[in-house]
Design an enzyme around this catalytic site. Structure first.
Site, short mmCIF file in Angstrom:
data_model
loop_
_atom_site.label_atom_id
_atom_site.label_comp_id
_atom_site.label_asym_id
_atom_site.label_seq_id
_atom_site.Cartn_x
_atom_site.Cartn_y
_atom_site.Cartn_z
N SER A 102 0.89 -0.92 -0.43
CA SER A 102 -0.02 -0.31 -0.17
C SER A 102 0.69 1.20 -0.14
CB SER A 102 -0.63 0.01 1.28
OG SER A 102 -2.14 0.89 1.20
N ASP A 243 -2.33 6.42 -3.14
CA ASP A 243 -1.50 5.52 -2.91
C ASP A 243 -1.00 4.41 -3.45
OD1 ASP A 243 -3.68 3.66 -2.88
OD2 ASP A 243 -2.70 3.07 -0.43
N ASP A 245 -0.87 1.02 -3.57
CA ASP A 245 -2.25 0.08 -4.72
C ASP A 245 -2.98 0.81 -4.99
OD1 ASP A 245 -2.62 0.17 -2.21
OD2 ASP A 245 -3.68 -1.47 -2.42
N ASP A 247 -5.77 1.77 -3.83
CA ASP A 247 -7.18 2.08 -3.20
C ASP A 247 -7.53 3.20 -2.04
OD1 ASP A 247 -5.64 1.34 -0.98
OD2 ASP A 247 -6.29 -0.91 -0.07
#
Length: 450
Positions: A102, A243, A245, A247
């Site tokens: 992340s 960010d 990834d 999400d």
């Protein structure tokens, strides 16, 4: 029973150090493949990743694990976490995997797992996987004739781009908007700018040149300074920071001011309530969301249900109680009408829709409430359980009594790092600062805290 590998958002750690090693990644693949190998059909898994250097290593290890367990592996390459969740369902897979840490630096990596419905796994299923990881792998391996196959899937970016575009209301286009987007040198570096451009925006992109080691480095939702500078430089109407990834999302208004997840949830909740689209009579957020958000919603006749930290717990509450908007102050926004997990780009499109429909600036649309003074600080510890110390427990009790009904205190261990997070909020800023600093001092004095 204590969790051995999974934290609040999958398994996470420093690459090539326990637990984030190729050996464990392979064992997770074998264990998860064994657990989800149900029925007589040909079983399949989708495996996505972000742009970290270690993703190559872990991706191959997980392919080895799943195929050894008799599961066909569809390898997606760099793609956002919400796309993996969507494709798990769309491709009728038995399980989905996202290899990502992340917002963490490139040295870290992680493994997130999704069930066939596209939702993150429950604590109970994660515990079953942990048990299988520590057992002899021999009985979990498929027979020679049943070993899985692996192939790289083309066209997945196009699938996600079309999916994201369809979430923008049909009466809205982005023509006339200059949008600056920071992709954090992460998983959305290709798809996010394409979605915005195809919807009509003039797009200025930064953080879209990943090299394996620059993900989240001085960019993205945890480092929005670069985006703030770019918004000023190109006179953008809005800045969008994702960010690693993709999400989560943080918005920057036309003045360069940062707008967090609490304000974004307020915008969506108010808009959807006005359009009779909001379900559950309110929204779901975590204990970290600002008291100002709660007061804003109450004034609108809406509720705020709070959960433990982690978008997985937000989603679980949403599903149980039929909410369709939830999220975290950090920018995880879950809109269950569209997806099963946080999606930074889809959330940003909802904000853009509100901006376009209102004809107002982003700063006017997104400043829905005055945040209550809130302070969050971290204490690193090297071992032990500082929060069980008698002195710490007494200090926490005294602080809670002092705040009483005038504020809130949240103290919790991080689920992804060896940190104790201390957060307090209330109407008196000086009081909040004193309480947090005093608690930090007490916790730091416990042996093994640093």
């Amino acid at each position: 029973m204590k969790r051995r590998y999974f934290g609040t958002d999958g398994i996470r750690g420093k690459s090539n150090a326990h637990p984030m090693t190729p050996d464990l990644a392979m064992r997770v693949g074998i264990a998860a493949g064994t657990l989800f190998r149900r029925g007589s059909h040909r079983h399949r898994v989708v495996i996505g990743k972000d742009t970290r250097l270690s993703g190559y290593m872990l991706e191959n290890a997980m392919v080895a694990g799943f195929t050894a367990a008799g599961v066909d592996a569809f390898v997606l390459g760099p793609i956002p976490t919400p796309a993996v969740a969507m494709l798990t369902r769309s491709l009728r897979c038995d399980i989905g995997v996202m290899i990502s840490a992340s917002h963490n630096p490139y040295e870290d990596n992680g493994i997130k797992l999704f069930g066939p419905d596209g939702y993150k796994l429950s604590d109970a299923i994660e515990m079953q996987i942990e048990d299988l990881i520590e057992q002899d792998i021999g009985p979990q391996l498929a027979a020679s004739d049943d070993i899985g196959r692996a192939k790289r899937i083309d066209g997945v970016h196009d699938r996600y781009i079309e999916f994201a575009k369809r979430t923008l209301p049909r009466d809205v286009t982005l023509h006339g908007l200059r949008v600056a987007i920071d992709c954090a040198n992460g998983a959305a570096y290709k798809v996010a700018p394409a979605v915005l451009w195809e919807l009509g925006a003039e797009v200025v992109t930064i953080g879209n040149d990943p090299n394996g080691t620059n993900i989240n480095k001085g960019c993205g939702s945890t480092h929005p300074e670069a985006l703030q500078k770019k918004v000023h430089e190109v006179r953008a109407d809005i800045g969008i920071a994702l960010d690693g990834d993709a999400d989560r999302v943080i918005i920057v208004d036309e003045h360069g001011t940062i707008i967090d997840g609490d304000q974004l949830m307020a915008v969506v909740a108010e808009s959807w309530a006005d359009d009779n689209l909001l379900k559950g009579g309110g929204i779901v957020a975590t204990v970290m969301s600002n008291l100002g958000l709660e007061r804003f919603l109450e004034a609108k006749g809406l509720s705020l249900a709070r959960t433990a930290v982690g978008d997985r717990y937000v989603v679980e509450h949403m599903r149980r109680h039929n909410f369709n908007v939830g999220g975290e102050q950090s920018g995880h926004i879950v809109l269950s009408d569209y997806g099963t997990t946080g999606d930074g780009l889809v959330a940003a499109l909802q904000i853009l829709a509100c901006v376009k429909r209102s004809g107002k600036t982003v700063s006017e649309v997104c400043r829905r409430f005055e945040p209550v003074p809130q302070l969050l600080r971290n204490v690193r510890f090297s071992g032990g359980k500082p929060l069980e110390d008698k002195t710490v427990r007494q200090a926490i009790s005294d602080a809670e009594s002092e705040l009483a009904s005038r504020g809130r205190l949240v103290i919790r261990p991080s689920g992804t790092e060896p940190l104790i997070r201390v957060m307090a909020e209330g109407d008196d800023r000086s009081q909040i600062e004193r309480i947090v600093n005093d608690l930090i001092g007490v916790i730091a004095s416990v042996p093994n805290a640093a």
